[in-house]
Scaffold this motif. Structure first.
Motif, mmCIF file in Angstrom:
data_model
loop_
_atom_site.group_PDB
_atom_site.id
_atom_site.type_symbol
_atom_site.label_atom_id
_atom_site.label_comp_id
_atom_site.label_asym_id
_atom_site.label_seq_id
_atom_site.Cartn_x
_atom_site.Cartn_y
_atom_site.Cartn_z
ATOM 1 N N TYR A 164 -117.196 -21.584 37.852
ATOM 2 C CA TYR A 164 -115.889 -21.209 38.379
ATOM 3 C C TYR A 164 -115.045 -22.444 38.710
ATOM 4 O O TYR A 164 -113.878 -22.538 38.334
ATOM 5 C CB TYR A 164 -116.094 -20.357 39.630
ATOM 6 N N THR A 165 -115.672 -23.417 39.394
ATOM 7 C CA THR A 165 -114.913 -24.578 39.846
ATOM 8 C C THR A 165 -114.499 -25.494 38.699
ATOM 9 O O THR A 165 -113.409 -26.043 38.695
ATOM 10 C CB THR A 165 -115.768 -25.411 40.820
ATOM 11 N N TYR A 166 -115.406 -25.675 37.726
ATOM 12 C CA TYR A 166 -115.153 -26.679 36.700
ATOM 13 C C TYR A 166 -114.498 -26.128 35.437
ATOM 14 O O TYR A 166 -114.200 -26.877 34.522
ATOM 15 C CB TYR A 166 -116.447 -27.432 36.362
ATOM 16 N N LEU A 167 -114.269 -24.793 35.403
ATOM 17 C CA LEU A 167 -113.669 -24.179 34.213
ATOM 18 C C LEU A 167 -112.342 -24.832 33.793
ATOM 19 O O LEU A 167 -112.164 -25.153 32.619
ATOM 20 C CB LEU A 167 -113.504 -22.674 34.451
ATOM 21 N N PRO A 168 -111.401 -25.084 34.727
ATOM 22 C CA PRO A 168 -110.142 -25.716 34.303
ATOM 23 C C PRO A 168 -110.338 -27.091 33.656
ATOM 24 O O PRO A 168 -109.593 -27.449 32.745
ATOM 25 C CB PRO A 168 -109.349 -25.849 35.605
ATOM 26 N N PHE A 169 -111.369 -27.846 34.105
ATOM 27 C CA PHE A 169 -111.626 -29.165 33.526
ATOM 28 C C PHE A 169 -112.021 -29.046 32.055
ATOM 29 O O PHE A 169 -111.876 -29.985 31.285
ATOM 30 C CB PHE A 169 -112.770 -29.873 34.265
ATOM 31 N N MET A 170 -112.605 -27.899 31.681
ATOM 32 C CA MET A 170 -112.997 -27.677 30.294
ATOM 33 C C MET A 170 -111.817 -27.117 29.505
ATOM 34 O O MET A 170 -111.585 -27.508 28.361
ATOM 35 C CB MET A 170 -114.177 -26.699 30.271
ATOM 36 N N ILE A 171 -111.072 -26.186 30.118
ATOM 37 C CA ILE A 171 -109.985 -25.510 29.389
ATOM 38 C C ILE A 171 -108.911 -26.512 28.974
ATOM 39 O O ILE A 171 -108.456 -26.491 27.828
ATOM 40 C CB ILE A 171 -109.347 -24.399 30.255
ATOM 41 N N LEU A 172 -108.518 -27.418 29.886
ATOM 42 C CA LEU A 172 -107.370 -28.278 29.593
ATOM 43 C C LEU A 172 -107.576 -29.225 28.403
ATOM 44 O O LEU A 172 -106.735 -29.251 27.513
ATOM 45 C CB LEU A 172 -106.916 -29.026 30.853
ATOM 46 N N PRO A 173 -108.688 -29.982 28.335
ATOM 47 C CA PRO A 173 -108.864 -30.825 27.133
ATOM 48 C C PRO A 173 -109.005 -30.001 25.846
ATOM 49 O O PRO A 173 -108.505 -30.407 24.799
ATOM 50 C CB PRO A 173 -110.159 -31.598 27.408
ATOM 51 N N LEU A 174 -109.663 -28.831 25.948
ATOM 52 C CA LEU A 174 -109.792 -27.976 24.764
ATOM 53 C C LEU A 174 -108.423 -27.519 24.294
ATOM 54 O O LEU A 174 -108.102 -27.569 23.105
ATOM 55 C CB LEU A 174 -110.652 -26.746 25.076
ATOM 56 N N TYR A 175 -107.617 -27.071 25.275
ATOM 57 C CA TYR A 175 -106.271 -26.617 24.932
ATOM 58 C C TYR A 175 -105.479 -27.739 24.260
ATOM 59 O O TYR A 175 -104.846 -27.524 23.223
ATOM 60 C CB TYR A 175 -105.549 -26.126 26.193
ATOM 61 N N THR A 176 -105.542 -28.950 24.851
ATOM 62 C CA THR A 176 -104.777 -30.074 24.300
ATOM 63 C C THR A 176 -105.156 -30.338 22.853
ATOM 64 O O THR A 176 -104.303 -30.627 22.025
ATOM 65 C CB THR A 176 -105.033 -31.353 25.126
ATOM 66 N N SER A 177 -106.463 -30.236 22.539
ATOM 67 C CA SER A 177 -106.832 -30.534 21.159
ATOM 68 C C SER A 177 -106.539 -29.345 20.237
ATOM 69 O O SER A 177 -106.228 -29.538 19.066
ATOM 70 C CB SER A 177 -108.279 -31.011 21.073
ATOM 71 N N LEU A 178 -106.606 -28.114 20.778
ATOM 72 C CA LEU A 178 -106.334 -26.942 19.927
ATOM 73 C C LEU A 178 -104.850 -26.797 19.611
ATOM 74 O O LEU A 178 -104.470 -26.405 18.509
ATOM 75 C CB LEU A 178 -106.840 -25.663 20.605
ATOM 76 N N VAL A 179 -104.003 -27.138 20.581
ATOM 77 C CA VAL A 179 -102.569 -26.903 20.395
ATOM 78 C C VAL A 179 -101.987 -27.903 19.391
ATOM 79 O O VAL A 179 -100.950 -27.650 18.779
ATOM 80 C CB VAL A 179 -101.835 -26.949 21.755
ATOM 81 N N LYS A 180 -102.701 -29.043 19.211
ATOM 82 C CA LYS A 180 -102.214 -30.055 18.278
ATOM 83 C C LYS A 180 -102.517 -29.685 16.823
ATOM 84 O O LYS A 180 -101.987 -30.299 15.908
ATOM 85 C CB LYS A 180 -102.878 -31.413 18.589
ATOM 86 N N GLN A 181 -103.410 -28.698 16.643
ATOM 87 C CA GLN A 181 -103.828 -28.383 15.271
ATOM 88 C C GLN A 181 -102.702 -27.782 14.445
ATOM 89 O O GLN A 181 -101.904 -26.990 14.940
ATOM 90 C CB GLN A 181 -105.021 -27.419 15.303
ATOM 91 N N ASP A 182 -102.703 -28.152 13.197
ATOM 92 C CA ASP A 182 -101.675 -27.687 12.275
ATOM 93 C C ASP A 182 -102.026 -26.272 11.804
ATOM 94 O O ASP A 182 -103.081 -26.049 11.228
ATOM 95 C CB ASP A 182 -101.646 -28.654 11.080
ATOM 96 N N GLU A 183 -101.133 -25.314 12.095
ATOM 97 C CA GLU A 183 -101.446 -23.920 11.772
ATOM 98 C C GLU A 183 -101.519 -23.672 10.271
ATOM 99 O O GLU A 183 -102.165 -22.731 9.815
ATOM 100 C CB GLU A 183 -100.407 -23.001 12.400
ATOM 101 N N SER A 184 -100.831 -24.538 9.488
ATOM 102 C CA SER A 184 -100.827 -24.295 8.041
ATOM 103 C C SER A 184 -102.223 -24.451 7.432
ATOM 104 O O SER A 184 -102.510 -23.901 6.380
ATOM 105 C CB SER A 184 -99.832 -25.229 7.354
ATOM 106 N N LEU A 185 -103.100 -25.196 8.159
ATOM 107 C CA LEU A 185 -104.479 -25.313 7.667
ATOM 108 C C LEU A 185 -105.160 -23.955 7.644
ATOM 109 O O LEU A 185 -105.896 -23.620 6.714
ATOM 110 C CB LEU A 185 -105.270 -26.272 8.563
#
Lengths: 287, 271
Positions: A164-185
């Protein structure tokens, strides 16, 4: 030069303290203020004597308690990191793929708990998990159980609290790398006939490895030394090394042994900390 | 076209519920009349009244507030200098060392930071006679140290997003570095400075472990007091305190989001 200010500050209050810890781990405990014997002494004839005491480290090896606590901390940290990853990945993916107004709202919902007191959020779980707590009352009322479940003061409660406590620490870096992905792939993968699941495993997942690495280390490293969560939610047999260090220091007032415990913990964590640096550098270069 | 992975929204929704159930339960039961925190009797605000009459909690809150404000300000100054140095000064001696020292406190287990700082303070006291004893000063030094790392991360990511074109143009036109900093860099990174200060303040306000190590008699911070109370069991008064703190944070975050949106500031990736 102005850089010197933070530089000297960090040298004095961050780096040098580790040397002091190491030095103290080689001292002998004593009933005194402060509670250890000096390492260097001058006797009356002006002869300087050095006393190095590696006994504290032998003591750690000798008593099963310490090795057990280190192993237990590593195990709890590893398992919680995996659970965090499994829960956080779909959440990060959902946020990254939402349209931009929903995305900002969801991001804010992830960040908001981070800004509210960690101690109070862990405290909230006591009310939920204890014998006559919310969860047991709800399950009893639904008729799913006849007897309240004993969750508080078990390892399960510690896992729930950590995830519960550390979930945001995992979500944020994952989000940052996922949002950068090119959707056309993904479109290309779909055009070539890949089903969504195949596209996920062959495109999305491999591209998010830097995020997975950064998030996992951001969870794993601090959890190894976690004190508050096992102290509040765990039972007496939930031995984590942070808790052992705390009681060596505050209850036993054995500063040298506490320092030896800290030194070993630091040695164990040096590799993960360096890996985290590498993961972050790789991420910066890509950006 | 978006790929459809059907279970993703389901897990994500459950995840958000998981994040918020404890917070909501804290708030709901702060208005419960019964002393049994998790058994609802009827609506009451009596725990708030008790909270406001509890001298011990109010004193601790004031101490924490002072420590937070001073450490956050010091951390803001040092952290911003470090971020500027790492992002704008190119290569300099000790850059790798500074990078390492500024990022390590982010993940360093608090028990290690706390113990090592305490031992440093004890060693310094016996060598130089300063700091004499432990209390507010030592907590402020400790908090400044770990908070500046967070400030540096926030400011650095803002600097990385920002174009250095304007700064370079100003330099080309003959502006001195100090002038460039005050007229261009500072206004651009202002939102990051605000969120960096607030983050440092919140972290300081929340820290139990490091403060417990470096504190001395007469300096009991709010988390230290909460921890000693919570160890004895749940108490509705703590729920009331939590609700007030959550309310302040929510108002602050919403306000900050509104200011950011209305000034159309480019959002930076911060915590």
């Amino acid at each position: 030069m102005v850089i010197a200010i933070p530089m000297i500050w960090l040298l004095v209050f961050f780096l040098i303290p580790f040397a002091v810890v190491f030095k103290l781990s080689l001292s002998e405990a004593a009933i005194a203020r402060p509670p250890y014997l000096p390492m260097m002494t001058w006797d009356e004839e002006g002869i300087l004597t050095f006393v190095l005491n590696i006994g504290n480290y032998f003591y750690l090896l000798d008593d099963d308690l310490y090795i057990f606590a280190y192993m237990q901390s590593m195990k709890i940290a590893l398992v919680s990191t995996v659970i965090c990853l499994l829960v956080a990945y779909p959440m990060a993916l959902a946020i990254a793929r939402a349209n931009s107004s929903t995305r900002n709202l969801l991001l804010m919902l992830v960040i908001l708990p981070f800004w509210t007191s960690f101690l109070l959020r862990v405290y909230a779980w006591i009310g939920i998990l204890k014998t006559n707590g919310l969860l047991n009352n709800a399950l009893l009322w639904l008729g799913l159980i006849d007897q309240p479940l004993a969750i508080m003061q078990t390892d399960l409660a510690v896992y729930i609290g950590i995830v519960y406590t550390y979930l945001p620490f995992m979500i944020l870096p994952l989000y940052t790398s996922l949002v950068k992905q090119d959707e056309s792939l993904l479109e290309a993968a779909a055009d070539l006939g890949a089903r969504p699941v195949t596209a996920f495993f062959s495109v999305t997942l491999p591209l998010s490895f830097p995020g997975i690495a950064a998030g996992s280390l951001l969870v794993f490293i601090p959890v190894v030394g976690e004190f508050v969560i096992p102290a509040l939610l765990g039972g007496p047999d939930t031995l984590m090394i942070g808790r052992v260090l705390w009681s060596e220091f505050f209850s036993n007032r054995d500063w040298p042994v506490a320092s030896a415990v800290a030194t070993v913990m630091l040695v164990v964590l040096v590799v993960p900390i360096m890996l985290l640096r590498l993961a972050q550098q790789a991420d910066e270069k890509k950006a | 076209m978006k790929s459809r992975l059907g279970f993703v929204p389901v897990v994500a929704t459950l995840g958000f519920i998981f994040l918020y159930v404890p917070i909501i339960s804290l708030i709901v039961f702060s208005f419960n009349e019964s002393k049994l925190v998790t058994v609802w009797s009827r609506f009451s605000t009596k725990w708030y009244a008790e909270l406001l009459n509890d001298e011990q909690i109010l004193d601790a809150a004031w101490i924490s507030f002072k420590i937070g404000a001073i450490s956050a300000t010091a951390a803001l100054v040092f952290g911003t200098i470090a971020a500027l140095a790492l992002q704008r000064f190119g290569r300099f001696r000790g850059k790798t060392l500074l990078t390492g020292m500024i990022s390590a406190p982010l993940v360093m287990p608090e028990v290690i930071t706390g113990l090592s700082l305490l031992l440093l303070f004890v060693a310094m006291e016996s060598l130089f006679g300063w700091p004499a004893g432990r209390g507010l000063t030592t907590i402020i030094i400790a908090h400044t140290t770990f908070c500046m790392a967070f400030v540096a991360v926030v400011v650095q990511s803002r600097l990385a997003d920002m174009d250095s074109d304007q700064e370079e143009a100003a330099m080309d036109l003959g502006a001195k570095p100090a002038r460039v900093f005050w007229d261009i860099t500072l206004p651009t990174i202002a939102p990051a400075l605000v969120s960096g200060w607030l983050l440092a303040f919140t972290l300081s306000l929340d820290d139990l472990v490091i403060a417990s190590f470096v504190s001395g008699p007469g300096a009991t911070t709010l988390p230290m007091l909460i921890f000693s109370k919570v160890r004895l069991g749940v108490s509705p008064e703590i729920n009331a305190l939590a609700t007030i703190m959550i309310l302040i944070v929510v108002v602050g975050v919403v306000l900050a989001a509104w200011i950011m949106a209305s000034s159309k500031a480019k959002s930076s990736t911060t915590y």
